[in-house]
Design a protein around this motif. Sequence first.
Motif, short mmCIF file in Angstrom:
data_model
loop_
_atom_site.label_atom_id
_atom_site.label_comp_id
_atom_site.label_asym_id
_atom_site.label_seq_id
_atom_site.Cartn_x
_atom_site.Cartn_y
_atom_site.Cartn_z
N GLY A 13 3.23 0.55 -3.65
CA GLY A 13 3.00 -0.70 -2.93
C GLY A 13 3.67 -0.70 -1.57
N CYS A 14 4.88 -0.13 -1.50
CA CYS A 14 5.58 0.00 -0.21
C CYS A 14 4.83 0.94 0.73
CB CYS A 14 7.00 0.52 -0.43
SG CYS A 14 8.10 -0.63 -1.27
N TYR A 15 4.42 2.10 0.20
CA TYR A 15 3.72 3.08 1.04
C TYR A 15 2.37 2.53 1.53
CZ TYR A 15 7.04 6.72 -0.35
OH TYR A 15 8.18 7.48 -0.54
N LEU A 16 1.69 1.74 0.71
CA LEU A 16 0.42 1.15 1.14
C LEU A 16 0.62 0.18 2.30
CD1 LEU A 16 -1.08 0.58 -2.41
CD2 LEU A 16 -2.22 1.88 -0.60
N GLN A 17 1.74 -0.54 2.28
CA GLN A 17 2.01 -1.50 3.36
C GLN A 17 2.68 -0.85 4.57
OE1 GLN A 17 3.53 -5.46 1.76
NE2 GLN A 17 3.69 -4.17 -0.08
N ARG A 18 3.46 0.22 4.31
CA ARG A 18 4.14 0.91 5.41
C ARG A 18 3.91 2.41 5.26
NH1 ARG A 18 9.19 -1.21 6.66
NH2 ARG A 18 9.49 0.67 7.87
N PRO A 19 2.70 2.91 5.56
CA PRO A 19 2.39 4.34 5.34
C PRO A 19 3.28 5.29 6.10
CG PRO A 19 0.65 3.26 6.62
CD PRO A 19 1.53 2.17 6.09
N GLN A 39 -1.77 8.29 -9.43
CA GLN A 39 -0.80 7.90 -8.40
C GLN A 39 -0.54 9.05 -7.43
OE1 GLN A 39 2.48 6.53 -10.89
NE2 GLN A 39 1.76 4.41 -10.67
N LYS A 40 -0.58 10.27 -7.93
CA LYS A 40 -0.41 11.44 -7.06
C LYS A 40 -1.52 11.48 -6.00
CE LYS A 40 -0.12 16.50 -7.42
NZ LYS A 40 -0.07 17.64 -8.38
N ILE A 41 -2.76 11.21 -6.41
CA ILE A 41 -3.89 11.21 -5.47
C ILE A 41 -3.72 10.09 -4.45
CG2 ILE A 41 -6.38 10.84 -5.27
CD1 ILE A 41 -6.62 12.15 -8.08
N LEU A 42 -3.30 8.92 -4.90
CA LEU A 42 -3.09 7.80 -3.98
C LEU A 42 -2.01 8.14 -2.95
CD1 LEU A 42 -3.20 4.39 -5.91
CD2 LEU A 42 -4.67 5.16 -4.03
N TYR A 43 -0.88 8.69 -3.42
CA TYR A 43 0.20 9.03 -2.49
C TYR A 43 -0.25 10.07 -1.48
CZ TYR A 43 4.43 11.02 -0.57
OH TYR A 43 5.37 11.49 0.31
N ALA A 44 -0.93 11.11 -1.94
CA ALA A 44 -1.39 12.16 -1.03
C ALA A 44 -2.35 11.60 0.00
CB ALA A 44 -2.05 13.29 -1.82
N THR A 45 -3.17 10.65 -0.41
CA THR A 45 -4.12 10.02 0.52
C THR A 45 -3.39 9.21 1.58
OG1 THR A 45 -5.77 9.88 -1.25
CG2 THR A 45 -6.13 8.50 0.69
N ILE A 46 -2.42 8.40 1.14
CA ILE A 46 -1.63 7.59 2.09
C ILE A 46 -0.90 8.50 3.07
CG2 ILE A 46 0.26 5.94 2.31
CD1 ILE A 46 -0.46 5.04 -0.61
N VAL A 57 -2.82 0.83 5.70
CA VAL A 57 -3.83 1.45 4.84
C VAL A 57 -4.53 0.37 4.04
CG1 VAL A 57 -4.19 2.98 2.88
CG2 VAL A 57 -2.59 3.65 4.67
N SER A 58 -5.86 0.33 4.14
CA SER A 58 -6.65 -0.64 3.39
C SER A 58 -7.39 0.06 2.24
CB SER A 58 -7.68 -1.31 4.31
OG SER A 58 -8.64 -0.36 4.74
N ILE A 59 -7.95 -0.76 1.35
CA ILE A 59 -8.76 -0.20 0.27
C ILE A 59 -9.92 0.61 0.84
CG2 ILE A 59 -10.29 -0.82 -1.66
CD1 ILE A 59 -8.44 -3.22 -2.16
N MET A 60 -10.51 0.11 1.93
CA MET A 60 -11.62 0.81 2.58
C MET A 60 -11.17 2.18 3.10
SD MET A 60 -14.85 0.56 3.26
CE MET A 60 -15.19 -1.20 3.20
N ASP A 83 -8.68 -2.77 -7.62
CA ASP A 83 -7.87 -3.83 -8.22
C ASP A 83 -6.40 -3.44 -8.25
OD1 ASP A 83 -10.14 -5.31 -8.65
OD2 ASP A 83 -10.35 -4.75 -10.77
N TYR A 84 -6.16 -2.16 -8.54
CA TYR A 84 -4.77 -1.67 -8.61
C TYR A 84 -4.08 -1.84 -7.26
CZ TYR A 84 -0.84 1.58 -8.89
OH TYR A 84 0.42 2.14 -8.84
N ILE A 85 -4.74 -1.42 -6.19
CA ILE A 85 -4.13 -1.51 -4.86
C ILE A 85 -3.85 -2.95 -4.50
CG2 ILE A 85 -4.59 -1.18 -2.39
CD1 ILE A 85 -6.06 1.42 -3.17
N ALA A 86 -4.79 -3.83 -4.71
CA ALA A 86 -4.61 -5.25 -4.39
C ALA A 86 -3.42 -5.82 -5.16
CB ALA A 86 -5.88 -6.03 -4.70
N THR A 87 -3.30 -5.44 -6.42
CA THR A 87 -2.24 -5.98 -7.27
C THR A 87 -0.86 -5.49 -6.85
OG1 THR A 87 -3.76 -6.10 -9.15
CG2 THR A 87 -1.40 -6.18 -9.64
#
Length: 507
Positions: A13-19, A39-46, A57-60, A83-87
């Motif tokens: 959640g922190c990385y999504l808001q502050r990549p 979560q590994k895929i999400l982190y690598a993407t961010i 970083v947005s869902i899009m 849904d996970y990212i928004a939550t």
Amino acid sequence: MICNRTVNDRLLGCYLQRPELTLDSKYPLDKDEWTILFQKILYATIYNLALNGCKSVSIMDIDEFVKPFVSEYNVLEDNNFEDYIATVIELTDVDNFEYYYTEFRKFSCLNAYKEKGFDIKKFYDEDKSEESQLENLNQYSIEDIVNWFEKQQSDVRKQFFLNDKIEVMTCGDGFDELLDELEEEPMIGAGLCSPTLNNLYRGWCRGHLILRGSPSSFGKTCMGISDQNNVSVLKIWSDEAQDFVDNPYYQGKGAYIHTEQKMREEIQPRFMANISGIPYHKILDGDFTKEEKERLSEAGRIAKESELRIINYPNFTSNGVAEMIRNLSLEGYEYITHDYTWNNFYIGAELKQMSGMPVREDMALLHFVDTLKLTAEKYDVAVATMIQLNGREKEVDIVDESCLFGSKSVKTKLDNGSIYMYPRQKELKQVESLIAKWNNKYNKQAFGGTIIPNAVSHCFKTRYGRFGQNVKVWHYVDNSIGKMIDMFATTWDNKPIDIPPLYIERK
């Protein structure tokens, strides 16, 4: 592998808001530390989006970046990533990032030990309830975990390894061969920034430990860096040539372990000031010309090519530093500075754990310096360290080990030791004729103005020296670039003594 799913969620959640936090060298994190593939895929993407300049970083953004990678995208969809990212964004307070990061890395640390075959049940027993084990783990920091495992290894080493180094010989055996070896290569180490100290110490020899005591903020770090550069940097700026020239005193790779100040913004510029000849304060002020900036950039390239390493280790322990020096020696590092020896609580706690008894400050410092000396010998590396003074240097006539902070007994573990400090007014009056003689001989030719010594090295131990103990070497030092000029030497009571400078060029 173990993890705390809630902490993982909040950290993402922190990385999504502050990549940009994924790129912060203060908070290193490898993608493989994530134990859950989603979560590994999400982190690598961010991380990759931040690397490409994304400030948010947005869902899009996630969707568009991952969609070309079919298998990874399927994992995201299977976990309802939108849904996970928004939550997690809604539930996460970025101000708590440091807490989430530290808790996450506790699990990474335990997983690393587990992968190496260590039993981690003391900290997290997977056969017990998650709630109880999270509560148990909460008692420990990462440093506690690492120190505990180091202690277990240290105990085994002591039992089975250390005593097998005892050697016995009949004096005289192989002495002719030794004479031949010394005739071919005398016992001379690498060159310090003071040629006079080189003569007193026989240089900075591998297997030896050198200590420099100094008052707080007098310049021990500056001179430690100067010594380190003198032996470990391939090129150095020459005012005479107005260019970088091959360093004739280079001997091998060096590492600088420090315990205070910011590594990137405060320690690194000191190295560059010394290599480039551009004052430290100009670098910190950003007050350099275009030409000076190019010169500093070249100094950075030289340091990198020299493989000069700076290591920040504030919570050091004796075993931790010994292990670090061991690892450095395996990588070919031969000249290592530890800045500096002090009671940081951890060395005392480590010794108390080892002995099971209360530990005085002098005992902790002696144990640490003893470890440095034994490690230098064991891995055949040259080690230097520093220590502060206790204030007695202002009162006594002979400045010696009794002026060292915490423990004068550290002298017994040293090969060479000196106290580097300001010259006192009464001393300056006693050496006025020596100052005038030096200025008449060198100053008019080289400097153009009267030079007064602004530092003295009181050499209280020179194990292999031939000029006796408590010799004083008088210097003029430019702390802005870490350059030292030896002016003359005296006995402890300020009588002149002739010590020829020793310049030790690369072998």
